[in-house]
Design a protein around this motif. Sequence first.
Motif, PDB file in Angstrom:
ATOM      1  N   ARG A  16      90.942  -6.950 -35.431  1.00  0.00           N
ATOM      2  CA  ARG A  16      91.351  -5.792 -36.230  1.00  0.00           C
ATOM      3  C   ARG A  16      92.631  -6.045 -37.017  1.00  0.00           C
ATOM      4  NH1 ARG A  16      90.166  -1.936 -30.989  1.00  0.00           N
ATOM      5  NH2 ARG A  16      87.893  -2.209 -31.043  1.00  0.00           N
ATOM      6  N   SER A  39      84.661  -5.725 -34.415  1.00  0.00           N
ATOM      7  CA  SER A  39      85.582  -5.534 -33.285  1.00  0.00           C
ATOM      8  C   SER A  39      85.166  -4.391 -32.362  1.00  0.00           C
ATOM      9  CB  SER A  39      86.999  -5.270 -33.811  1.00  0.00           C
ATOM     10  OG  SER A  39      87.084  -3.995 -34.425  1.00  0.00           O
ATOM     11  N   LEU A  76      86.133  -5.658 -39.517  1.00  0.00           N
ATOM     12  CA  LEU A  76      86.576  -4.540 -38.695  1.00  0.00           C
ATOM     13  C   LEU A  76      85.435  -4.029 -37.817  1.00  0.00           C
ATOM     14  CD1 LEU A  76      88.929  -2.632 -38.067  1.00  0.00           C
ATOM     15  CD2 LEU A  76      88.101  -1.135 -39.902  1.00  0.00           C
TER      16      LEU A  76
END
Length: 500
Positions: A210, A132, A129
């Motif tokens: 994501r 990103s 995550l």
Amino acid sequence: MASNQHRPKPRLSLRSNTTVPYGSMSSEQPESEAPSVQITPISQRRSYIAVAVLCYINLLNYMDRYTIAGVLISIQKYFKISDSTSGLLQTVFIFSFMLLAPVFGYLGDRYDRKLLMIVGLIVWIVTTLGSSFVKETHFWILVLTRALVGTGEASYSTIAPTIIGDLFTGNQRTLMISFFYIFIPVGSGLGYIMGATIANATGDWRWALRFSPALGGLGLLLLVFLIPNPPRGASDAQGGATLESTSYREDVKYLLKNRSFVWSSLGVTAMAFVTGALAFWTPSFLSRAQVKLGLRLPCDQEPCNPLDSYIFGGITVVTGVVGVFLGTYISKKLRDRFPNADPLICAFGMLSSSPCFFIAIILAGTSIPATYTFIAIGELLLSLNWALLADILLYVVVPTRRATAEALQIMVCHLLGDAGSPYLIGAISDALRKYKPDSPTPSWEFYRLQYSFLLCPFIGILGGLFFLTTSLYIKEDRKSAELLTSGQAPAPPETSTESL
């Protein structure tokens, strides 16, 4: 002759708290005299649920691994990076994955395997995550986060197959391992498709990174509440003994003397080199081929045309599913008659897929449909191997050393295989640019990557030869592992200290 005190004594641990060296329980010993192991059985229903959860997380692992490849053209435009630098994204991920696999292998043979996987999955979710949110002026932060993603995956990929090995045995284990490994090509293919789809829909490649962490949160909950932690060797304790953990040095010495493990690991390494390079570069290669043929305009701004990621992803999913089940079916039919069937099937898969990939690479400059056809055939043949490779390791290695074996195999196959192959292909492509430095034409952009790709089929042939060599030793090594696990192995022959 050396006395017994100079000879290493790996030991068997019995639930009755009795410990004996390998070989001290002879095959003639009456069954009634052998202490029995009381292992609380895990229900078949719970075992199947556990495999389903492990398969789901394996799917997410490989989706994430190849999402980058699915949006590679957009990443190159966004960060303005070369082919070799692009390949570095996959290399650093595999490199950290490779370095940490032995650590988790050591821990996985000695400590709580479920807890190790939970920690690894949390690290994977957070770092994926985080990657990103990298801005265009901070490419090296993206490289760092991709390296940290490998940390999380190392724990899971090393330990999960050993849990399946302790829940099932025989043909049922082979089938469950097949389900687990079928999600390598399925996850890889979906990584291309979902990455390209999300990037195209949002106009931003970063949203593609994501998606899998969101699904990973569900995987974490399933892992915590539904995965058991079976005793090591539970499915192999044929009415008797389970092996006690030995020192890491003894484990490594045992594995290096296991010829089937060594040669099959070299075969897996060659396969990793080929699949790593093809998986990372094929969508970009085919995109350049279509620009060269005038079927498409060069990508000047993102999002770039995702069609090749869709097609290649779809081919990877379909050929992976069919190939894994076909390989498992052939193995089941031949294994009783031919004890060395598994490595022979792997050798056939490698040796027959190499000419297909060679033809596909050559035809890319003239016919895109023909190229996709031969890529599909090559991937189908290569996918015969996925489940069999894991099963070979499980049945030639004793239960208490399987996580270490998985880890060492992962380390070697990535170190010499897909850790370097994406970067190497990109580096060769960049090196060829100097021969026509003033000619950045679509044709030359295609040809220099094509020439780089031709290395892969030759590595594939080498891998086939490694699996043929494995077939010479597989019967003996499998029998040896079975005897050690059941406590019926003869004591090792005395060895002169002068010869050591």
